[in-house]
Design a protein around this motif. Structure first.
Motif, mmCIF file in Angstrom:
data_model
loop_
_atom_site.group_PDB
_atom_site.id
_atom_site.type_symbol
_atom_site.label_atom_id
_atom_site.label_comp_id
_atom_site.label_asym_id
_atom_site.label_seq_id
_atom_site.Cartn_x
_atom_site.Cartn_y
_atom_site.Cartn_z
ATOM 1 N N PRO A 54 40.344 37.630 59.463
ATOM 2 C CA PRO A 54 40.546 37.093 60.804
ATOM 3 C C PRO A 54 39.274 36.450 61.360
ATOM 4 N N PRO A 55 39.480 35.486 62.246
ATOM 5 C CA PRO A 55 38.320 34.791 62.815
ATOM 6 C C PRO A 55 37.326 35.777 63.429
ATOM 7 N N GLY A 56 36.065 35.587 63.080
ATOM 8 C CA GLY A 56 35.017 36.440 63.603
ATOM 9 C C GLY A 56 34.523 37.480 62.619
ATOM 10 N N ILE A 57 35.238 37.680 61.512
ATOM 11 C CA ILE A 57 34.805 38.715 60.564
ATOM 12 C C ILE A 57 33.492 38.323 59.890
ATOM 13 N N LYS A 58 33.310 37.045 59.644
ATOM 14 C CA LYS A 58 32.072 36.599 58.999
ATOM 15 C C LYS A 58 30.875 36.866 59.916
ATOM 16 N N ALA A 59 31.023 36.582 61.206
ATOM 17 C CA ALA A 59 29.938 36.830 62.164
ATOM 18 C C ALA A 59 29.683 38.329 62.304
ATOM 19 N N ALA A 60 30.747 39.121 62.337
ATOM 20 C CA ALA A 60 30.593 40.575 62.444
ATOM 21 C C ALA A 60 29.889 41.123 61.204
ATOM 22 N N PHE A 61 30.212 40.591 60.045
ATOM 23 C CA PHE A 61 29.550 40.990 58.803
ATOM 24 C C PHE A 61 28.059 40.644 58.877
ATOM 25 N N SER A 62 27.752 39.470 59.383
ATOM 26 C CA SER A 62 26.350 39.066 59.533
ATOM 27 C C SER A 62 25.595 40.024 60.439
ATOM 28 N N GLU A 63 26.257 40.494 61.488
ATOM 29 C CA GLU A 63 25.628 41.474 62.383
ATOM 30 C C GLU A 63 25.325 42.759 61.622
ATOM 31 N N LEU A 64 26.237 43.188 60.773
ATOM 32 C CA LEU A 64 26.003 44.395 59.973
ATOM 33 C C LEU A 64 24.831 44.215 59.014
ATOM 34 N N LEU A 65 24.670 43.009 58.505
ATOM 35 C CA LEU A 65 23.606 42.753 57.535
ATOM 36 C C LEU A 65 22.209 42.887 58.140
ATOM 37 N N ALA A 66 22.129 42.921 59.453
ATOM 38 C CA ALA A 66 20.829 43.116 60.096
ATOM 39 C C ALA A 66 20.283 44.518 59.821
ATOM 40 N N THR A 67 21.189 45.470 59.568
ATOM 41 C CA THR A 67 20.749 46.866 59.380
ATOM 42 C C THR A 67 21.313 47.523 58.120
ATOM 43 N N HIS A 68 22.106 46.803 57.343
ATOM 44 C CA HIS A 68 22.724 47.361 56.141
ATOM 45 C C HIS A 68 22.662 46.345 55.017
ATOM 46 N N ASP A 69 22.698 46.838 53.763
ATOM 47 C CA ASP A 69 22.837 45.894 52.666
ATOM 48 C C ASP A 69 24.308 45.471 52.594
ATOM 49 N N ALA A 70 24.582 44.441 51.805
ATOM 50 C CA ALA A 70 25.933 43.864 51.763
ATOM 51 C C ALA A 70 26.988 44.872 51.325
ATOM 52 N N HIS A 71 26.659 45.739 50.381
ATOM 53 C CA HIS A 71 27.640 46.701 49.897
ATOM 54 C C HIS A 71 27.951 47.752 50.957
ATOM 55 N N ASP A 72 26.926 48.272 51.616
ATOM 56 C CA ASP A 72 27.161 49.234 52.693
ATOM 57 C C ASP A 72 27.936 48.588 53.842
#
Length: 142
Positions: A85-103
């Motif tokens: 859904p729209p926005g998942i890519k941006a939300a994933f990018s936010e997670l990448l600020a504090t987590h690696d891609a797998h986490d």
């Protein structure tokens, strides 16, 4: 694989892993699957044992279904690739600020599991806004 059966999904993952281990030629989707399997050494023995391809993995017994887990990874990869859904890519990018891609993918998986469970329980469509919100809330906690 548009709407594969349980057996087809399990066969796909076991064959992709077998090809990877034997140096066989893999399709692009099989490469993605084998890469995910490499990230999950705890599932590799199940994928190498033909008897496990028909097993039931009971949550009540503390078992994670490796085929479901890997399938969810593939689904999330697809969602991220098309931002649906729209926005998942941006939300994933936010997670990448504090987590690696797998986490980060595992955090998204938890959110996906929650909204799928709720949609099934209520007999309603998946709430995409809640899905993205759950991911963003987790990203903002760290």
């Amino acid at each position: 694989m548009f709407n594969p059966s349980r057996e087809q999904v399990r066969q796909f993952f076991t064959e992709a892993w077998s090809k990877r281990k034997s140096g066989g030629v893999l399709t692009p989707l099989e490469i993605m699957a084998a890469d995910l399997i490499e990230l999950h050494p705890e599932y590799q023995a199940d994928l190498e044992n033909p008897e496990r391809s028909g097993a039931d993995f009971a949550v009540e017994q503390g078992q994670t279904n490796p085929f479901l887990h890997l399938s969810m990874h593939l689904a999330i990869n697809e969602q991220l690739s098309i931002d649906q859904p729209p926005g998942i890519k941006a939300a994933f990018s936010e997670l990448l600020a504090t987590h690696d891609a797998h986490d980060a993918a595992h955090i998204i998986m938890e959110a996906l599991g929650e909204v799928v469970w709720e949609a099934q329980r209520l007999g309603q469509p998946l709430d995409s806004e809640k899905y993205i919100d759950l991911i963003r809330r987790h990203a903002s906690r760290h």
